[in-house]
Scaffold this motif. Structure first.
Motif, PDB file in Angstrom:
ATOM      1  N   TRP A 167      35.386  23.215  -3.803  1.00  0.00           N
ATOM      2  CA  TRP A 167      36.670  22.811  -3.207  1.00  0.00           C
ATOM      3  C   TRP A 167      37.378  24.011  -2.582  1.00  0.00           C
ATOM      4  N   ALA A 168      37.407  25.137  -3.297  1.00  0.00           N
ATOM      5  CA  ALA A 168      38.103  26.317  -2.795  1.00  0.00           C
ATOM      6  C   ALA A 168      37.426  26.855  -1.537  1.00  0.00           C
ATOM      7  N   GLY A 169      36.101  26.916  -1.560  1.00  0.00           N
ATOM      8  CA  GLY A 169      35.380  27.385  -0.375  1.00  0.00           C
ATOM      9  C   GLY A 169      35.580  26.453   0.806  1.00  0.00           C
ATOM     10  N   GLY A 198      35.121  33.246  -3.103  1.00  0.00           N
ATOM     11  CA  GLY A 198      34.284  33.336  -4.299  1.00  0.00           C
ATOM     12  C   GLY A 198      34.481  34.647  -5.030  1.00  0.00           C
ATOM     13  N   ALA A 199      34.594  35.754  -4.272  1.00  0.00           N
ATOM     14  CA  ALA A 199      34.816  37.060  -4.904  1.00  0.00           C
ATOM     15  C   ALA A 199      36.135  37.077  -5.666  1.00  0.00           C
ATOM     16  N   ALA A 200      37.172  36.460  -5.094  1.00  0.00           N
ATOM     17  CA  ALA A 200      38.476  36.420  -5.764  1.00  0.00           C
ATOM     18  C   ALA A 200      38.401  35.597  -7.049  1.00  0.00           C
ATOM     19  N   LEU A 201      37.716  34.448  -7.005  1.00  0.00           N
ATOM     20  CA  LEU A 201      37.585  33.611  -8.196  1.00  0.00           C
ATOM     21  C   LEU A 201      36.829  34.348  -9.298  1.00  0.00           C
ATOM     22  N   THR A 206      32.252  32.288   6.923  1.00  0.00           N
ATOM     23  CA  THR A 206      32.071  33.399   5.975  1.00  0.00           C
ATOM     24  C   THR A 206      33.215  33.507   4.966  1.00  0.00           C
ATOM     25  N   SER A 207      34.278  32.755   5.175  1.00  0.00           N
ATOM     26  CA  SER A 207      35.439  32.863   4.282  1.00  0.00           C
ATOM     27  C   SER A 207      35.136  32.492   2.829  1.00  0.00           C
TER      28      SER A 207
END
Length: 439
Positions: free
Chosen positions: A341-343, A360-363, A354-355
């Motif tokens: 969902w976030a991606g 994903g890195a932040a999560l 690419t976002s």
């Protein structure tokens, strides 16, 4: 390693295949049942809902059932769910079949991890759990691509018929190779629930939700990145997904011995490496050969987090680990859904394909922060030195002997007394400072 672990791995292979194959069959399902691909995508969510609901529910209902029998019942439910999916006359029935197939997923892996740990000696439990999870990673290399091709050529119903056959094969392997293990009835469901509510268990589950969400923020859109950013054709998507699966297998193989040696450092290291790999993928995705290398690395460090997370919640639940172990797979599926969902939200906002890498890195960074805070809390409390282990391993005879053979128990007892004593011994808390404690 005991042959019983092979039976658990075969079961994991079937479960992993049915979990991920739907993503590649959505166009075929949508066309056959007269719906759109986005609507057919709800079938992925239906399976996840089954996992989240079924893990605590079925674990609670089966708390007094002998462990081997419970594994067989869960795999039987999995087989019925896939058969119902294959025979579904309409979309609604297929949704119901997917929920049914997902119900035993978390309960099976949760209970299977506890059983795997009880089949081996002290200091090898994480390797045993990782061996079971190898079935899940091999499913992503072989099972999912093969099942997708089968569905594309013979129809999606054929895929679920084959998965049902794998379920039957897994049941035969479980019946033949897993020794009888009695339920820990004297501990009771209330004790399992109380163990689930321990702060360190909840922190472990929360680490899984955020830490693993970073993987699915990218994996869910890896096919689109392959064609839209890397510049490959549609035919290459299967290869890219297989490379991710190869990385997962390597990560699982490495995670076992590393977790046995040092649990928390392995968890910190894998989460930190996942953050770095996700950030790096934001740039390497534009260079095809570097992108493929990074995909393998992402699979490896992403899946390397699963074994220490599984062992962490089992250890912190101490002598009542089954419900916590199963709930960990609910946490993983919440991570799958939340990461996707976030991606997707980032892509829909116009930030580009690419976002999801940075999302994903932040999560995962949040997951690493939670894990670090839990580690600091461990050092301040006596609970940090405790460990739930299998205790005396069950001798693997390669066949159903009708007895449990826990080592170190008295002689001349009844059929199941040895296994019960071995299981009870496993509830003991290891001495502070044990090298295997991972704390």
């Amino acid at each position: 390693m005991p042959l019983a672990l092979f039976a658990l791995a075969v079961s994991a292979f079937g479960i992993g295949t049915t979990e991920f194959v739907m993503m590649g069959l959505l166009p075929q399902v949508a066309e056959d049942l007269g719906t759109s691909v986005p609507t057919a995508g709800h079938l992925v969510s239906a399976y996840a809902i089954g996992v989240v609901v079924g893990a605590p529910l079925l674990t609670a209902l089966g708390s007094r059932i002998p462990r081997k029998r419970m594994l067989l019942l869960l795999m039987a439910l999995f087989t019925v769910g896939n058969l119902a999916s294959a025979l579904a006359p309409g979309f609604g029935w297929l949704v119901a079949g997917r929920v049914l197939a997902g119900l035993p997923h978390g309960a099976f892996f949760g209970l299977g991890a506890v059983v795997a740990a009880r089949l081996v000696r002290e200091g090898r439990q994480a390797r045993a759990v990782a061996t079971m999870f190898l079935g899940l990673t091999v499913a992503n290399i072989l099972g999912v691509p093969a099942a997708t091709l089968l569905g594309q050529h013979l129809g999606w119903r054929a895929t679920f018929l084959v998965v049902s056959a794998i379920g039957l094969l897994a049941m035969a392997a479980l019946a033949r190779l897993v020794p009888p293990i009695p339920a820990e009835g004297h501990r009771g469901l209330g004790r399992e629930v109380r163990a689930l509510g321990r702060p360190q268990v909840l922190l472990g589950l929360l680490t899984a939700v955020f830490g693993f969400a970073g993987v699915f923020a990218v994996y869910s859109y890896l096919a689109s990145m392959t064609t839209e950013v890397m510049g490959f054709g549609d035919s290459t998507v299967t290869l890219v997904l297989a490379l991710f699966g190869l990385g997962m297998t390597g990560g699982a193989l490495a995670a076992g011995p590393l977790t046995d040696r040092a649990l928390r450092p392995t968890l910190y290291g894998s989460l930190a490496a996942l953050v770095l790999a996700l950030v790096a993928f934001r740039f390497t995705v534009h260079v095809p050969w570097l992108a493929l290398v990074t995909v393998v690395v992402l699979g490896a460090v992403g899946f390397m987090t699963t074994t220490p997370l599984q062992m962490l919640v089992m250890n912190k639940a101490k002598d009542a680990p089954t419900l916590a172990s199963a709930s960990n797979h609910s946490a993983f599926n919440l991570a799958n859904a939340g990461g996707a969902w976030a991606g997707g939200t980032a892509v829909a906002a116009g930030w580009g394909w690419t976002s999801p890498t940075l999302v994903g890195a932040a999560l995962t960074a949040v997951g690493l922060t939670i894990a670090t805070a839990a580690g600091l809390l461990d050092r301040r409390t006596p609970e940090g030195t405790s460990r739930v282990v299998a205790g005396s391993p069950l001798k693997d005879t390669g066949k159903d002997t009708g007895k449990d053979t826990g080592k170190g128990v008295g002689k001349g007892v009844g059929k199941d007394a040895g296994g019960a004593a071995g299981a009870a011994a496993g509830a003991e808390v290891s001495r502070p400072g044990s090298p295997a404690s991972g704390s």
